[in-house]
Every structure is written in structure tokens, then in C-alpha cells.
Design a protein around this motif. Structure first.
Motif, mmCIF file in Angstrom:
data_model
loop_
_atom_site.group_PDB
_atom_site.id
_atom_site.type_symbol
_atom_site.label_atom_id
_atom_site.label_comp_id
_atom_site.label_asym_id
_atom_site.label_seq_id
_atom_site.Cartn_x
_atom_site.Cartn_y
_atom_site.Cartn_z
ATOM 1 N N LYS A 45 1.256 5.431 0.519
ATOM 2 C CA LYS A 45 0.186 5.935 -0.341
ATOM 3 C C LYS A 45 -0.454 4.729 -1.017
ATOM 4 N N SER A 73 -5.891 2.877 -3.236
ATOM 5 C CA SER A 73 -7.260 3.375 -3.018
ATOM 6 C C SER A 73 -7.306 4.895 -2.980
ATOM 7 N N GLY A 74 -6.140 5.528 -2.803
ATOM 8 C CA GLY A 74 -6.072 6.978 -2.675
ATOM 9 C C GLY A 74 -5.873 7.443 -1.250
ATOM 10 N N HIS A 75 -6.095 6.551 -0.284
ATOM 11 C CA HIS A 75 -5.852 6.888 1.116
ATOM 12 C C HIS A 75 -4.340 6.953 1.363
ATOM 13 N N ARG A 135 -8.975 9.489 1.138
ATOM 14 C CA ARG A 135 -8.750 9.959 -0.232
ATOM 15 C C ARG A 135 -9.557 11.211 -0.556
ATOM 16 N N VAL A 175 -7.232 14.076 0.673
ATOM 17 C CA VAL A 175 -5.910 14.204 0.049
ATOM 18 C C VAL A 175 -5.829 15.364 -0.947
#
Length: 83
Positions: A41, A44-46, A64, A67
């Protein structure tokens, strides 16, 4: 390595663009099943992970923006079907 005069040479970009064209022209919508492993994880949130079966694996990115819409937590060992 022996010199092969009739062998095409590609840059990484050329090869990935060619593969992308082949895949996009060969498949409409597909569903892929496998086991999630090596989940990372990123800040960046990706979410980066590997989807594998008994013989092969592919690298996957969950953007992201996607998600928050997931109805599950991507964890190692989870068996999934991805559309």
C-alpha cells in the motif's frame, strides 16, 4: 549471446505499447481469478500486488481512485476474481 540478424529489437516502451495493442484488440471484458500476494500500500494511495495461480503471476495496480470503492481489504492469500 549469439548475434541474430533477423531479430527485431524493441525499447521497453515499444514492447509494452505493442503488447497493449494486442491485448486490447484480442479481449473485450475479462475476469481474472487468482490469489493475491506481495501487497504494498503506497503512500500515493495506490495498492500494488501480485495476482498468481499455480503456474504464473502478473503485477497489478489498484489505482487510488478505485481503492475507496473496494468492498474488501486486499490481503496476502486472498482468492479473488477481478473484472
Amino acid at each position: 549471446m549469439s548475434h541474430l540478424p533477423n531479430t527485431n529489437e524493441y525499447t521497453v516502451t515499444e514492447l509494452t505499447n505493442s503488447l497493449k495493442k494486442v491485448i486490447e484488440s484480442s479481449f473485450n471484458i475479462i475476469r481474472v481469478s487468482g490469489e493475491i500476494s506481495q501487497v504494498k500500500k503506497h503512500s500515493s494511495g495506490h495498492i500494488y500486488f501480485t495476482l498468481k495461480d499455480e503456474e504464473s503471476s502478473i503485477s497489478v495496480i489498484c489505482w487510488r481512485s478505485i481503492v475507496p470503492r473496494l468492498n474488501l481489504s486486499l490481503d496476502d492469500g486472498l482468492e479473488v476474481k477481478i473484472l
